[in-house]
Design an enzyme around this catalytic site. Sequence first.
Site, mmCIF file in Angstrom:
data_model
loop_
_atom_site.group_PDB
_atom_site.id
_atom_site.type_symbol
_atom_site.label_atom_id
_atom_site.label_comp_id
_atom_site.label_asym_id
_atom_site.label_seq_id
_atom_site.Cartn_x
_atom_site.Cartn_y
_atom_site.Cartn_z
ATOM 1 N N SER A 277 45.060 39.608 38.179
ATOM 2 C CA SER A 277 45.309 39.599 39.758
ATOM 3 C C SER A 277 45.240 40.717 40.356
ATOM 4 O O SER A 277 44.919 41.687 39.802
ATOM 5 C CB SER A 277 46.800 39.139 39.798
ATOM 6 O OG SER A 277 47.543 40.344 39.450
ATOM 7 N N LYS A 278 45.580 40.592 41.701
ATOM 8 C CA LYS A 278 45.300 41.660 42.614
ATOM 9 C C LYS A 278 45.659 43.315 42.136
ATOM 10 O O LYS A 278 45.094 44.251 42.245
ATOM 11 C CB LYS A 278 45.584 41.455 43.934
ATOM 12 C CG LYS A 278 44.800 40.386 44.630
ATOM 13 C CD LYS A 278 45.020 40.455 46.112
ATOM 14 C CE LYS A 278 44.052 39.441 46.717
ATOM 15 N NZ LYS A 278 44.722 38.313 47.322
ATOM 16 N N ARG A 279 47.083 43.147 41.294
ATOM 17 C CA ARG A 279 47.612 44.321 41.046
ATOM 18 C C ARG A 279 46.730 45.005 39.841
ATOM 19 O O ARG A 279 47.072 46.113 39.643
ATOM 20 C CB ARG A 279 49.033 43.907 40.762
ATOM 21 C CG ARG A 279 49.374 43.457 39.433
ATOM 22 C CD ARG A 279 50.708 42.837 39.315
ATOM 23 N NE ARG A 279 50.764 41.615 38.493
ATOM 24 C CZ ARG A 279 50.614 41.377 37.139
ATOM 25 N NH1 ARG A 279 50.845 42.780 36.512
ATOM 26 N NH2 ARG A 279 50.676 40.491 36.735
#
Length: 478
Positions: A252-254
């Site tokens: 995911s984006k993190r």
Amino acid sequence: MSVRVRFAPSPTGYLHIGGARTALYCYLIAKAQKGSFILRIEDTDLERSKREYELAMIDDLKWCGIDYDEGPDKGGEFGPYRQSERTQTYLDIAKDFVEKGFAYPCFLTTSELEELTAKAESEKKSPHAYHGKYRDLDPAEAKKRVEAGEAHIIRFKNPRKEWSFTDMVRGDVKFPVDMVGDFAIIRSNGMPVYNFCCVIDDHLMKMTHVIRAEEHLNNTVRQLMIYEALGAEPPRFVHCSLLVGEDRQKLSKRHGATSVKQYREQDYLPAALMNYLCLLGWSHPDETDIFDINQMDSIFDLNRFNKSPAFYDITKLKFFNEQYLRALSVEDLATGFEKAIPSEHAYHAKETSWKLDFAELFREKVQLFSDIVPQLGLIFDETIEQTEDVVDVNSWETTPTIRDYVKTRVSEIKASGSENITSEEFKEIMNHLKKELKIKGKPLFMGLRVVLTGKTHGPDLSKAIPLTPISTIEKRLS
Ligand code: GLU
């Protein structure tokens, strides 16, 4: 039967790295079997789907080198290729399903539905246990209520049996009887639902393989039911392994950049990105890591998928990019550097031949084109930063001798009208220091490097120095 494989993204965001991997696999399977690769846009979620994302996805696929034979912007025998333009087909089939008893109108209101879900949960039953309230309503009565304008959705009449299929990655997959209830195929606003549209399209578009992310595995059971109702043979399914970050959680984006757009902006080479993505869940039969996706036609083998989660590692991706940069022509390397270097930098005033030599000098010192920017100082900095390692080398006994001699030579060379120290002159300086002044080994190489460049590391000095303006070196020596 000729192989037909589709990539069916929903245009609700930019092309995800996982989506690009799926698209690549679809493309390679189609090419390896001399089949067709199709792009279908699944935009039935009208609120979240945007044309802007569809266009960006098409552009990103092109950048990746994933070319499709049929698609919304290309047309083809089985169009339209955008689901929002196929609504009537879905509605006609839904109507037919209701007439044949494969589906039925359901008049549960939202609050009733919530109540029934809560009731099922409190009784430790599946949440959908009571969603079939209108399943056995007399069809004539149901029709009357629909015609009277009563709000409803269309639910699929789950045949309530066990389902199974053979996934090309996961092997035999079985679904228990009560895994899903009577699921919706048409929403109350009249719009059809993904699982329904997807099967109708895959069937009408004659798809032979469906390759998609693992998270769609649970949709497959609903889709198998729809295939059966259509009297159609399901395609072969390939559910690709999950992409995970260092913490083994779904990517995911993190975890960093997750869209193709971000890698484009960082100037990754598409061939490197595709090569790396291809290996996330698939292995090359020759166990090689570096290969050209355009030469995979005879190699891409469906039996080489791996079902365990694939670790997405940006460090490894950078390593791949580095290998591809090393293999570029010097012209392409220089063009990449040119774009990465801020436009106001003195680099841009240099001649083409100088730029080519410069590119060659740094070829093995970068993983990304932009890595060149922090290295420009080696050639262009006029002042020396007194870092700990520079101060250390300057404190060596031999370094002042090197500096004195270099200063003399630089003045002479400059006085002769040269703008650079040639590589021959550089070699002569080295030889003089070695033979006449008896400085050798590390004191010589490191001393000379620090005196000339003000840095303790960098590419081959005999090539770097001829590229450095003599006036810059003079300032460093003063
Ligand atoms: N539209 C779905 C998605 O973007 C595609 C699923 C499929 O390939 O069947 O996830």
